[in-house]
Write a protein that holds these residues in place. Structure first.
Motif, PDB file in Angstrom:
ATOM      1  N   PHE A 198       0.827  -1.207   0.000  1.00 54.85           N
ATOM      2  CA  PHE A 198       0.000   0.000   0.000  1.00 54.85           C
ATOM      3  C   PHE A 198       0.858   1.252   0.000  1.00 54.85           C
ATOM      4  N   ASP A 199       0.580   2.140  -0.945  1.00 56.11           N
ATOM      5  CA  ASP A 199       1.318   3.399  -1.069  1.00 56.11           C
ATOM      6  C   ASP A 199       0.328   4.535  -1.289  1.00 56.11           C
ATOM      7  N   PRO A 200       0.141   5.424  -0.295  1.00 58.94           N
ATOM      8  CA  PRO A 200      -0.787   6.551  -0.480  1.00 58.94           C
ATOM      9  C   PRO A 200      -0.385   7.488  -1.607  1.00 58.94           C
ATOM     10  N   ALA A 201       0.871   7.446  -1.987  1.00 59.08           N
ATOM     11  CA  ALA A 201       1.376   8.208  -3.148  1.00 59.08           C
ATOM     12  C   ALA A 201       1.022   9.686  -3.077  1.00 59.08           C
ATOM     13  N   GLY A 202       1.247  10.301  -1.917  1.00 57.02           N
ATOM     14  CA  GLY A 202       1.043  11.729  -1.773  1.00 57.02           C
ATOM     15  C   GLY A 202      -0.396  12.156  -1.567  1.00 57.02           C
ATOM     16  N   ARG A 203      -1.317  11.206  -1.523  1.00 57.69           N
ATOM     17  CA  ARG A 203      -2.728  11.546  -1.302  1.00 57.69           C
ATOM     18  C   ARG A 203      -2.985  11.834   0.172  1.00 57.69           C
ATOM     19  N   GLN A 204      -4.046  12.582   0.436  1.00 61.90           N
ATOM     20  CA  GLN A 204      -4.515  12.815   1.794  1.00 61.90           C
ATOM     21  C   GLN A 204      -5.775  11.964   1.991  1.00 61.90           C
ATOM     22  N   LEU A 205      -5.650  10.909   2.756  1.00 63.49           N
ATOM     23  CA  LEU A 205      -6.721   9.938   2.925  1.00 63.49           C
ATOM     24  C   LEU A 205      -7.190   9.889   4.368  1.00 63.49           C
ATOM     25  N   SER A 206      -8.489   9.756   4.548  1.00 60.37           N
ATOM     26  CA  SER A 206      -9.078   9.617   5.872  1.00 60.37           C
ATOM     27  C   SER A 206      -9.609   8.197   6.015  1.00 60.37           C
ATOM     28  N   VAL A 207      -9.196   7.508   7.093  1.00 56.01           N
ATOM     29  CA  VAL A 207      -9.608   6.124   7.314  1.00 56.01           C
ATOM     30  C   VAL A 207     -10.166   5.993   8.727  1.00 56.01           C
ATOM     31  N   HIS A 208     -11.339   5.393   8.837  1.00 56.27           N
ATOM     32  CA  HIS A 208     -11.965   5.169  10.143  1.00 56.27           C
ATOM     33  C   HIS A 208     -12.304   3.690  10.267  1.00 56.27           C
ATOM     34  N   LEU A 209     -11.773   3.060  11.317  1.00 50.97           N
ATOM     35  CA  LEU A 209     -12.083   1.667  11.609  1.00 50.97           C
ATOM     36  C   LEU A 209     -12.822   1.591  12.934  1.00 50.97           C
ATOM     37  N   SER A 210     -13.667   0.587  13.076  1.00 48.34           N
ATOM     38  CA  SER A 210     -14.466   0.478  14.291  1.00 48.34           C
ATOM     39  C   SER A 210     -14.914  -0.958  14.508  1.00 48.34           C
ATOM     40  N   ALA A 211     -15.445  -1.205  15.700  1.00 44.85           N
ATOM     41  CA  ALA A 211     -16.058  -2.496  16.021  1.00 44.85           C
ATOM     42  C   ALA A 211     -16.913  -2.311  17.261  1.00 44.85           C
ATOM     43  N   VAL A 266     -19.830   1.110  22.232  1.00 45.67           N
ATOM     44  CA  VAL A 266     -20.174   0.464  23.496  1.00 45.67           C
ATOM     45  C   VAL A 266     -21.470  -0.339  23.368  1.00 45.67           C
ATOM     46  N   ASN A 267     -21.443  -1.535  23.966  1.00 45.04           N
ATOM     47  CA  ASN A 267     -22.626  -2.390  24.103  1.00 45.04           C
ATOM     48  C   ASN A 267     -23.225  -2.802  22.761  1.00 45.04           C
ATOM     49  N   GLU A 268     -22.372  -2.994  21.755  1.00 44.60           N
ATOM     50  CA  GLU A 268     -22.846  -3.433  20.441  1.00 44.60           C
ATOM     51  C   GLU A 268     -22.151  -4.731  20.038  1.00 44.60           C
ATOM     52  N   THR A 269     -22.898  -5.591  19.344  1.00 45.22           N
ATOM     53  CA  THR A 269     -22.362  -6.824  18.783  1.00 45.22           C
ATOM     54  C   THR A 269     -22.029  -6.614  17.311  1.00 45.22           C
ATOM     55  N   HIS A 270     -21.576  -7.668  16.666  1.00 44.88           N
ATOM     56  CA  HIS A 270     -21.227  -7.580  15.252  1.00 44.88           C
ATOM     57  C   HIS A 270     -22.428  -7.173  14.405  1.00 44.88           C
ATOM     58  N   MET A 271     -23.606  -7.609  14.781  1.00 43.19           N
ATOM     59  CA  MET A 271     -24.803  -7.279  14.004  1.00 43.19           C
ATOM     60  C   MET A 271     -25.477  -5.992  14.467  1.00 43.19           C
ATOM     61  N   SER A 272     -25.561  -5.786  15.773  1.00 42.06           N
ATOM     62  CA  SER A 272     -26.271  -4.594  16.264  1.00 42.06           C
ATOM     63  C   SER A 272     -25.503  -3.307  15.999  1.00 42.06           C
ATOM     64  N   VAL A 273     -24.225  -3.421  15.680  1.00 40.04           N
ATOM     65  CA  VAL A 273     -23.393  -2.243  15.478  1.00 40.04           C
ATOM     66  C   VAL A 273     -23.733  -1.493  14.198  1.00 40.04           C
ATOM     67  N   LEU A 274     -24.446  -2.129  13.274  1.00 43.28           N
ATOM     68  CA  LEU A 274     -24.601  -1.561  11.939  1.00 43.28           C
ATOM     69  C   LEU A 274     -25.210  -0.159  11.919  1.00 43.28           C
ATOM     70  N   PRO A 275     -26.349   0.119  12.589  1.00 41.62           N
ATOM     71  CA  PRO A 275     -26.893   1.482  12.522  1.00 41.62           C
ATOM     72  C   PRO A 275     -25.953   2.537  13.109  1.00 41.62           C
ATOM     73  N   VAL A 276     -25.245   2.168  14.185  1.00 47.05           N
ATOM     74  CA  VAL A 276     -24.293   3.095  14.793  1.00 47.05           C
ATOM     75  C   VAL A 276     -23.161   3.395  13.813  1.00 47.05           C
ATOM     76  N   ALA A 277     -22.689   2.364  13.145  1.00 46.96           N
ATOM     77  CA  ALA A 277     -21.585   2.529  12.204  1.00 46.96           C
ATOM     78  C   ALA A 277     -21.994   3.342  10.986  1.00 46.96           C
ATOM     79  N   VAL A 278     -23.233   3.164  10.513  1.00 44.60           N
ATOM     80  CA  VAL A 278     -23.718   3.960   9.381  1.00 44.60           C
ATOM     81  C   VAL A 278     -23.763   5.438   9.760  1.00 44.60           C
TER      82      VAL A 278
END
Length: 289
Positions: A198-211, A266-278
């Motif tokens: 992976f090479d951002p090649a001078g780009r400005q990228l925003s990345v958000h990960l969650s669970a 907080v207090n979310e499972t793999h499935m219940s997290v979806l609306p929060v993540a959206v």
């Protein structure tokens, strides 16, 4: 070649339209959901958020946009175009096609989900990526003016895996990347081989990960006394959803041009997290400040 429009209609989501497009190469039929903000597009075009698992997320995303962007001083959310890639079904998911579309290559073959149904195949991520970046974008150019420099991609679970794979292989495809509960360790963590190059090649990228909180080492309270609790715990130890996402965010944050962070819901499972993540995905791409 261009995608062929096979059908179109109105969804029950605040003015959302849908279009069934036939992939110009494979012939696969996918449903593209499109929601447009009120008013005229900015001179550069509308910012946008593209989402995988379109059938499951479009209603939530539209309701969030309509409720919050109307009151920006209380929400900090601005208007943007919502695009969701799904399938011509009334169900939330098409598990068989989804497995193929969202699985990065090379993929593998697995037993059927149900008796007397086809084997499950993964590895078609390149096909979906080409559909999104060529077929779908060409079609949408005739529907709305979009800002190519302010565009986000959101995916959950396998969708998060797909988003990260596309980030590593085509980092210029989007400016904002949101991966919720990403299946980073899927197929022996094959994703990490792409990360090495992976090479951002001078780009400005925003990345958000969650669970979600209950995607770590512990089961959700309502799961702890269930008969399948031991199997669930064993699977958690294998998938390492929280730890793998945290490690990924830390690594990406160390790269020049990449702003990356991780968040636990907080207090979310793999499935219940979806609306929060959206909801968070909309704010990652369309926040006013």
């Amino acid at each position: 070649m261009t995608a062929k429009l096979m059908a179109e209609g109105q969804a029950n989501s605040g003015g959302t339209r849908w279009f069934d497009l036939q992939d110009s190469i494979s012939g696969t039929l996918r449903r593209v959901f499109l929601w447009l903000p009120p008013g005229e597009a900015p001179a550069a075009g509308w910012p946008s958020l593209t989402m995988t698992d379109g059938n499951a997320v479009i209603g939530t995303a539209v309701d969030i946009m309509r409720a919050q962007a109307s009151y920006p001083t209380g929400s900090n959310l601005g208007w943007g175009v919502l695009i969701a890639v799904g399938y011509p079904t009334e169900d939330a998911y098409d598990p068989l096609q989804r497995s193929w579309d969202l699985g990065p290559p090379p993929g593998a073959t697995y037993p059927p989900f149900w008796p007397s149904t086809p084997d499950v195949r993964t590895g078609g991520g390149g096909e979906l990526a080409r559909f999104i970046l060529e077929d779908m974008r060409e079609f949408l150019a005739g529907q709305v003016k979009l800002d190519p420099n302010h565009a986000g991609l959101f995916g959950h679970s396998f969708g998060g895996l797909f988003a990260l794979w596309l980030l590593f292989t085509q980092p210029g495809a989007f400016s904002h990347w949101i991966a919720a509960s990403p299946s980073i360790t899927w197929e022996d963590s094959a994703l990490l081989a792409h990360l090495k190059d992976f090479d951002p090649a001078g780009r400005q990228l925003s990345v958000h990960l969650s669970a979600g909180e209950w995607e770590g080492d512990l089961l959700a309270p309502f799961q702890r006394e269930a008969e399948d609790a031991p199997q669930r715990l064993a699977e958690k130890a294998k998938t390492r959803t929280i730890a793998a996402a945290q490690d990924m965010a830390a690594h990406l944050a160390s790269l020049p041009g990449v702003t990356a962070r991780y968040e636990t819901y907080v207090n979310e499972t793999h499935m219940s997290v979806l609306p929060v993540a959206v909801n968070r995905a909309l704010h990652c791409v369309l926040a006013l400040r």
